[in-house]
Design a protein around this motif. Structure first.
Motif, mmCIF file in Angstrom:
data_model
loop_
_atom_site.group_PDB
_atom_site.id
_atom_site.type_symbol
_atom_site.label_atom_id
_atom_site.label_comp_id
_atom_site.label_asym_id
_atom_site.label_seq_id
_atom_site.Cartn_x
_atom_site.Cartn_y
_atom_site.Cartn_z
ATOM 1 N N VAL A 34 0.866 -1.178 0.000
ATOM 2 C CA VAL A 34 0.000 0.000 0.000
ATOM 3 C C VAL A 34 0.901 1.226 0.000
ATOM 4 C CG1 VAL A 34 -1.766 1.316 1.231
ATOM 5 C CG2 VAL A 34 -1.800 -1.190 1.274
ATOM 6 N N ALA A 97 -2.998 3.909 -2.406
ATOM 7 C CA ALA A 97 -3.205 2.986 -3.516
ATOM 8 C C ALA A 97 -2.644 1.636 -3.120
ATOM 9 C CB ALA A 97 -2.535 3.496 -4.786
ATOM 10 N N SER A 98 -3.361 0.593 -3.499
ATOM 11 C CA SER A 98 -2.966 -0.774 -3.180
ATOM 12 C C SER A 98 -2.477 -1.441 -4.454
ATOM 13 C CB SER A 98 -4.168 -1.520 -2.591
ATOM 14 O OG SER A 98 -3.830 -2.823 -2.214
ATOM 15 N N ASP A 99 -1.281 -2.033 -4.387
ATOM 16 C CA ASP A 99 -0.649 -2.608 -5.574
ATOM 17 C C ASP A 99 -1.138 -4.031 -5.795
ATOM 18 O OD1 ASP A 99 2.824 -2.354 -6.755
ATOM 19 O OD2 ASP A 99 0.969 -3.000 -7.750
ATOM 20 N N PRO A 101 -2.923 -7.234 -8.185
ATOM 21 C CA PRO A 101 -2.496 -7.823 -9.466
ATOM 22 C C PRO A 101 -2.994 -7.079 -10.710
ATOM 23 C CG PRO A 101 -3.078 -9.554 -7.931
ATOM 24 C CD PRO A 101 -3.452 -8.258 -7.260
ATOM 25 N N ALA A 102 -4.146 -6.444 -10.634
ATOM 26 C CA ALA A 102 -4.694 -5.739 -11.808
ATOM 27 C C ALA A 102 -4.394 -4.243 -11.758
ATOM 28 C CB ALA A 102 -6.194 -5.990 -11.908
ATOM 29 N N GLY A 103 -3.166 -3.895 -11.412
ATOM 30 C CA GLY A 103 -2.788 -2.487 -11.373
ATOM 31 C C GLY A 103 -2.893 -1.916 -9.974
ATOM 32 N N LEU A 104 -3.009 -0.594 -9.872
ATOM 33 C CA LEU A 104 -3.169 0.047 -8.572
ATOM 34 C C LEU A 104 -4.650 0.304 -8.317
ATOM 35 C CD1 LEU A 104 -0.306 2.739 -8.414
ATOM 36 C CD2 LEU A 104 -0.293 0.352 -7.648
ATOM 37 N N TRP A 106 -6.982 2.593 -6.282
ATOM 38 C CA TRP A 106 -6.810 3.905 -5.677
ATOM 39 C C TRP A 106 -7.924 4.226 -4.690
ATOM 40 C CZ3 TRP A 106 -2.794 7.348 -6.989
ATOM 41 C CH2 TRP A 106 -1.977 6.946 -8.060
#
Lengths: 116, 110
Positions: A34, A97-99, A101-104, A106
């Protein structure tokens, strides 16, 4: 629903302290990095810091090292960003923002206004 | 330091195609995946492309991403431009596990 919820807008005076929060729901928040991102008025985004809630591994941008403190509480699926002494130049919108698997993924952002 | 550079602005007419580039310097863009985000005025960013060329869910297939190692750059192409595509777009990648963002490109649909 997969989402991040951030704390409400803040108005502070220079020198005051502040903690803002970012709570995840609908997914395994604690299993992904995060990060916190600053967006000053009319400007682009700047990465500040990131934390992996599960093992508390932390990384800071050199620009923000020593200026803010990032932390997380796995029991609350929540990340925090802390200032000990705010400056007027800290006025900005702060996104988490949480990283995943499908991108960030927000959050909606928290507006912090620092003014005397 | 790995830096991602984008043009500050691009403009194009409705129905046309536009490409926004994201050029890496101080490192290889081939080392990590590139993401693209859209930010409409007054709203938070949203992911539109992740892992170079994967569209996020519910993103129209008018949006496509690519990466070109030979030019150390990534691109976001939007075809069949619509007025609602007018927004800021910025790229993102990694350096030693740290996040790196491009400066953003303002797309104007004339």
């Amino acid at each position: 629903e997969v989402r991040l919820e951030q704390s409400r807008p803040e108005v502070k005076k220079p020198g005051e302290s502040l903690v803002i929060s970012c709570e995840g729901s609908g997914y395994s928040f604690n299993d992904y990095w995060v990060g916190w991102v600053r967006q000053m008025p009319g400007k682009g985004v700047e990465w500040m810091a990131m934390i992996h809630p599960r093992d508390s591994n932390i990384k800071y941008s050199p620009t923000f090292q020593g200026q803010v403190i990032i932390s997380a509480d796995t029991s609350r699926s929540t990340a925090y960003l802390q200032w000990r002494s705010l400056k007027a130049s800290d006025t900005a919108i702060y996104y988490c923002a949480s990283d995943v698997p499908a991108g960030l993924l927000w959050g909606p952002g928290t507006l912090v206004t620092v003014s005397s | 330091n790995f830096v991602l550079t984008q043009p500050p602005s691009v403009s194009e007419s409705p129905g046309k195609t536009v490409t926004i580039t994201c050029t890496g310097s101080g490192g290889s863009i081939a080392s990590n995946y590139v993401q693209w985000f859209q930010q409409r005025p007054g709203s938070a960013p949203t992911t539109i492309v992740f892992d170079d060329d994967h569209r996020a869910s519910e993103v129209p297939d008018r949006f496509s991403g690519s990466r070109d190692s030979s030019s150390n750059s990534a691109s976001l192409t939007i075809s069949g431009l619509q007025p609602e595509d007018e927004a800021d777009y910025f790229c993102h990648s990694y350096e030693d596990g740290h996040w790196v963002f491009g400066g953003g490109t303002k797309l104007t649909v004339l």
